[in-house]
Enzyme design. Structure first.
Site, short mmCIF file in Angstrom:
data_model
loop_
_atom_site.label_atom_id
_atom_site.label_comp_id
_atom_site.label_asym_id
_atom_site.label_seq_id
_atom_site.Cartn_x
_atom_site.Cartn_y
_atom_site.Cartn_z
N GLY A 238 0.84 -1.20 0.00
CA GLY A 238 0.00 0.00 0.00
C GLY A 238 0.87 1.25 0.00
O GLY A 238 1.98 1.27 -0.56
N SER A 239 0.40 2.28 0.72
CA SER A 239 1.08 3.57 0.64
C SER A 239 2.46 3.58 1.28
O SER A 239 3.22 4.52 1.05
CB SER A 239 0.21 4.64 1.30
OG SER A 239 -1.04 4.67 0.66
N THR A 240 2.80 2.57 2.11
CA THR A 240 4.17 2.56 2.64
C THR A 240 5.17 2.45 1.50
O THR A 240 6.32 2.83 1.65
CB THR A 240 4.38 1.40 3.63
OG1 THR A 240 4.05 0.17 2.97
CG2 THR A 240 3.51 1.54 4.86
#
Lengths: 549, 465
Positions: B208-210
């Site tokens: 995801g956004s990591t």
């Protein structure tokens, strides 16, 4: 403490590696126990212009022999320069003399013509026609007393190790020392026999290993095997005395066959079941396995019968399609005898013995008749019988299923084989050291399954060494067979050697899952009197036969 | 002499010699080729019989707390399920797992000294195996397990400057103590929540956004002026007819603010600007396609280079969706690498192996695994990550008086709610701890995962690592 244990754990293994390495080396080098006659002078052609008599040809020196062109002469030269009866060579008082028999072209010693009988000395050149001859004494085979003592040394080291590890009491070590002396004395006593000595070295080494490992498994087995080895070696020496006239056995071949059938029938009727097969007879306190004795009877019968009828069996008189088959009066008794023995063994559920008998039967018939047809029909018959047995007997089915995938039956029928594979597979090159394996995990480890334990404790090297000893034993046995002068003796020697080799292959192949497992002892290694004594008798017979060249 | 029988016998003799040769080769095959697998077979009682002669060594945490011990022939694990994913179990019936399996011969004293191993083989009395000292901080590990217990997920804490793993927790877990383990084996094994799976090392999830901290690093590497550029977020972008949405319209953003608000449009566009070749090369620099070694079984992260050739795939990958899958341990390593000036350290669990009599036999030395980016870029990304915690999606991890650099993630997945991620390291300028928290189907990373990370960071720093 640690280092003493290390040394004692591996001293016996390392000694064993050295012994079989040395035995192999000596054998390959042919320095010893080659079957050439050693020590007695021979007449050798140094130079020759004749195609049929190449330089280097040798003749044994006899009391009197005539050299000439006539084919009837003891030494016949197809040479026009040689007279029909040219010269006479005779020995007298250990010396060798040459006499010219009035030849046309003369006989010469060192270029001088022979007029009166003249002594031929070693190194002299005797010229007859276009051939130059001389006396030649081949070197005596070396005697290796060190190797004769090796089996005893294995026992001493093994015994010390077991005593140090408190597996056996001191008394048992003394028993091992007694056997060490016995084996050493026998091996040294046999040295003058040349090839016979070689047959005994592997046997002594295997017996030594057997005793060490049986004491290691359970001193009770060790003590009993101690007596069996003494009796076995006694039987071995006895054969040297009583078998001088072995050719007379030929006349009693049918009696042996009869004895075989009687013994086997008795077992079927009166036998006791031990580990699944009804193959033991109990006479009071004495338990014995008649099929072990029957092995010898069958071989004597086969050797006699095949020798008597081999021409008929070989050529065949009945036509079956493209093939010529022997007539019933000749084939019948053979098939009946073997068929009956096999049937009885099958009744006893003694599959290993049945397989062994069948293999011996096929190989002896093949050897005697030299016909591949017999070999192939034998194999067909074997697979036919095996298929029928597979369909009829559940215990045969189980053996085959376990062979195909022992892991599926890991806790039931395949347990024994799998434990055997674990023991061998985990051994590495050198093994765990004497006394460090897990014999208690393998059922029947003292009899049929002694090989995996030896592998576990002496390693891959030890296991290969055991195989090598059996191979050398069989190889030398076959060599004796090839050299025996009469065909009955030849078949006997062949039968005994093939039996030892095939029995080894069947049981080692069985415990390693290379072939279906059929219970049978490993010659000289497994615990058991019947087996040890029978095998000693066979080796004794082979050693005796090695003298009839 | 010319008896045909002799030829036949000779043939038989060679045939039999051939059989012996075959049998010898087969024996060699059994010992040399199959030996190892035979010795390790579960049906083979020999290893257990040898083991029973030795007092199996203990396993200890970094401050010396006993994690595994043998007394009276029974192996016990005082902290039960807290360490089950790391230490594993040692059962005669079920075999061994985890460090008990990896370090089996060390624990039995069979390794390290030929003399010792021979003594064990020979069953000489009174032998004790070697002890294992781990890098795991017992307090941190217990806290991580406790915080995770309501969820399905994993938490990892490591020292970014050395690679020491301080905590490695997975939830749900199982009790490795023999009675419980063997008694409940069938339910544990068939439990749909899969307690036997160590999610920290063997789970594979979209990051995801990591992932955006990696995309940001690659962007700064290719476009040195990127930090000064601005981008107008319309709330969604269309790549080849496919729409990638944002939670809201972010308007004018630069790199720092885009990371702080986790703007998908910005990073998808940045991914497309990077192009398949540079993106792939950048991932390779971060360790994609390079198998990682650890003392525990590890899921290797897939490296599907073909999917980046398609602009859709590339845009999705740049925001941590699509074909990108990672395990939590790896994301902790990524965060640690940013904090450590762009150098990723080899993670390890084993600090020391000690012989009770002879002291330390082996001890670990920190090793740099790879340089993922330059220190300058690492410093820039770190500043941007501090912004995430101070004023962005990660404020739940804010600790007064301390600079925490972090990044949230909510990974879309076909199984339900998004997986909640949070990666962080602190103190930002000289990080002593890097953490990664993953909660399966936890929703917003900033809401569920960040508070757990905050507690772990606080605990790790107050007790001085």
């Amino acid at each position: 403490m640690f280092w003493v244990t290390l040394a004692l754990k591996y001293a016996m293994s390392i000694l064993f590696y050295v012994v079989f390495g040395l035995t192999l080396y000596l054998y390959v080098q042919k320095k010893e126990w080659s079957t050439e006659k050693n020590g007695s002078p021979m007449l050798t052609a140094y130079k020759s212009d004749l195609q049929l008599i190449p330089a280097g040809t040798s003749w044994d020196l006899e009391a009197e022999m005539v050299i000439g062109r006539d084919p009837g002469c003891a030494i016949s030269f197809p040479d026009l320069f040689v007279s029909g009866r040219h010269a006479r060579i005779f020995t007298s008082g250990g010396a060798c003399y040459v006499e010219d028999l009035g030849s046309a072209n003369g006989t010469f010693i060192n270029g001088k013509p022979v007029r009166v009988p003249e002594r031929l000395l070693p190194g002299d050149h005797l010229q007859i026609g276009r051939v130059t001859l001389g006396l030649n004494t081949p070197p005596r085979g070396q005697r290796h007393y060190m190797l004769s003592l090796a089996p005893g040394a294995i026992l001493i080291f093994g015994g010390l190790s077991l005593y140090w590890q408190q597996i056996v009491p001191l008394r048992d070590f003394y028993l091992m020392a007694v056997i060490a002396l016995l084996l050493g004395a026998t091996a040294i006593g046999l040295q003058p026999k040349g090839p016979g000595a070689f047959l005994f070295i592997p046997v002594a080494t295997l017996s030594a290993l057997s005793l060490v490992f049986l004491f290691r498994i359970n001193p009770v087995f060790g003590v009993r095997q101690f007596y069996w080895i003494i009796i076995g070696v006694g039987i071995f020496w006895l054969t040297q005395l009583i078998l001088k006239d072995y050719k007379r056995l030929f006349d009693y071949q049918y009696i042996f066959m009869g004895l075989a059938v009687v013994f086997l029938s008795m077992t079927v009727v009166l036998g006791t079941t031990v580990s699944g097969s009804r193959s033991w007879l109990m006479l009071g306190a004495l338990h014995f396995e008649p099929s072990e004795l029957v092995k010898i009877f069958i071989i004597i019968f086969l050797a006699g019968y095949l020798d008597e009828n081999r021409e008929v069996l070989r050529l065949g008189t009945r036509r079956l399609g493209r093939f010529l088959l022997p007539d019933w009066p000749y084939l019948g008794p053979l098939l009946a005898a073997i068929g009956l023995s096999l049937l009885l063994l099958v009744f006893e559920k003694d599959l290993g013995m049945a397989l062994l008998f069948f293999s011996i039967f096929i190989s002896m018939v093949y050897a005697a008749t030299n016909r591949l047809f017999h070999l192939f029909s034998g194999f067909l018959l074997f697979f036919g019988c095996a298929a029928v047995m597979y369909l009829i007997f559940p215990h045969v089915q189980e053996r085959v299923l376990v062979f195909i995938d022992p892991w599926r039956y890991a806790s039931t029928g395949g347990y024994q084989i799998i434990q055997s594979l674990f023991a061998l597979g985990g051994a590495g090159w050198m093994g765990w050291g004497l006394g460090s394996g897990f014999p208690s995990l393998i059922p029947a480890v003292h009899t049929d399954f002694i090989f995996p334990l030896i592998g576990e404790e002496t390693g891959l090297l030890g296991a290969l060494g055991v195989l090598l000893l059996y191979l050398l034993l069989a190889w030398q046995g076959f060599r004796v067979a090839l050299q025996v002068s009469d065909s009955f003796g030849r078949l006997l020697a062949f039968g005994f050697s093939a039996l030892l080799a095939i029995q080894t292959l069947i049981i080692i192949g069985g415990v390693t899952d290379a072939i279906p497992l059929t219970g049978i002892t490993l010659p000289f290694l497994s615990y058991g009197g019947s087996s040890y004594i029978t095998n000693s008798f066979m080796i004794g017979f082979l050693v005796k036969l090695s003298e009839y060249r | 002499m010319n008896d045909p029988m002799r030829d036949t016998m000779n043939r038989c003799r060679y045939f039999i010699a051939g059989c012996f040769l075959l049998l010898s080769l087969y024996l060699m095959y059994i010992v040399i080729v199959r030996g190892d697998s035979l010795s390790r077979s579960s049906a083979n009682p020999r290893p257990w019989m040898i083991e029973s002669r030795v007092l199996r060594g203990g396993i200890y945490a970094r401050q010396g707390e006993t994690l595994a011990d043998t007394a009276g022939g029974v192996r016990s694990y005082p902290f039960g399920a807290v360490y089950a994913n790391i230490i594993g179990y040692s059962s005669r019936r079920l075999g061994k797992s985890g460090l008990e399996k990896t370090y089996d011969s060390e624990l039995l004293g069979l390794k390290g000294s030929l003399m010792e191993s021979l003594k064990v083989r020979w069953g000489m009395k009174g032998l004790r195996g070697n002890d294992l000292y781990l890098t795991i901080d017992n307090n941190l590990q217990q806290r991580a397990a406790a915080l995770l217990s309501p969820y399905t997920g994993a938490a990892v804490a490591l020292n970014p400057q050395t690679g020491e793993i301080l905590a490695l927790a997975s939830s749900p877990s199982f009790d490795p103590n023999l009675k419980a383990l063997e008694g409940q084996w069938d339910t544990t094994r068939t439990d749909p929540r899969r307690p036997l799976l160590d999610r920290a090392t063997q789970g594979l999830y979209p990051p995801g956004s990591t992932m955006k901290i990696i995309t940001a690093s690659l962007g700064l590497n290719k476009f040195p002026g990127l930090a000064g550029e601005t981008y107008d977020c319309k709330g969604e972008i269309t790549v080849q007819g496919r729409v990638l949405k944002d939670l809201r319209v972010h308007g004018e953003v630069n790199l720092k603010s885009a990371l702080a608000v986790s703007c998908n449009s910005y990073f998808a566009t940045l991914g497309l600007r990077l192009g398949a070749k540079d993106f792939t090369g950048g991932l390779a620099a971060f360790g994609w396609g390079d198998p990682l070694n650890l003392d525990l079984p590890l899921s290797q992260i897939p490296f599907d280079q073909k999917s980046f050739q398609d602009p859709n795939g590339l845009a999705e990958a740049a925001i941590g969706q699509g074909k990108i899958l990672v395990n939590p341990l790896y994301m902790a390593m990524v965060a640690g690498a940013i904090g450590n000036g762009g150098t990723m350290m080899q993670p390890y669990l084993m600090q020391e192996i000690r012989d009770p009599g002879r002291g330390v036999l082996w001890s670990a030395r920190p090793q740099a695994l790879r340089k993922v980016i330059s220190p300058q870029i690492a410093a820039q990304v770190k500043d941007d990550m501090v912004g995430v915690v101070n004023s962005g999606t990660g404020t739940a991890a804010y600790i007064p008086g301390l600079d925490v650099a972090g990044k949230t993630g909510s990974a879309e997945n076909p199984g339900g709610d998004p997986h909640a991620w949070f990666v962080a390291f602190a103190p930002a300028n000289d990080p002593k701890v890097a953490v990664c928290v993953l909660i399966e189907h936890g929703g917003e990373g900033g809401q569920v995962a960040a508070p757990i990370a905050r507690e772990l960071i606080q605990l790790a720093l107050t007790q001085g690592g």
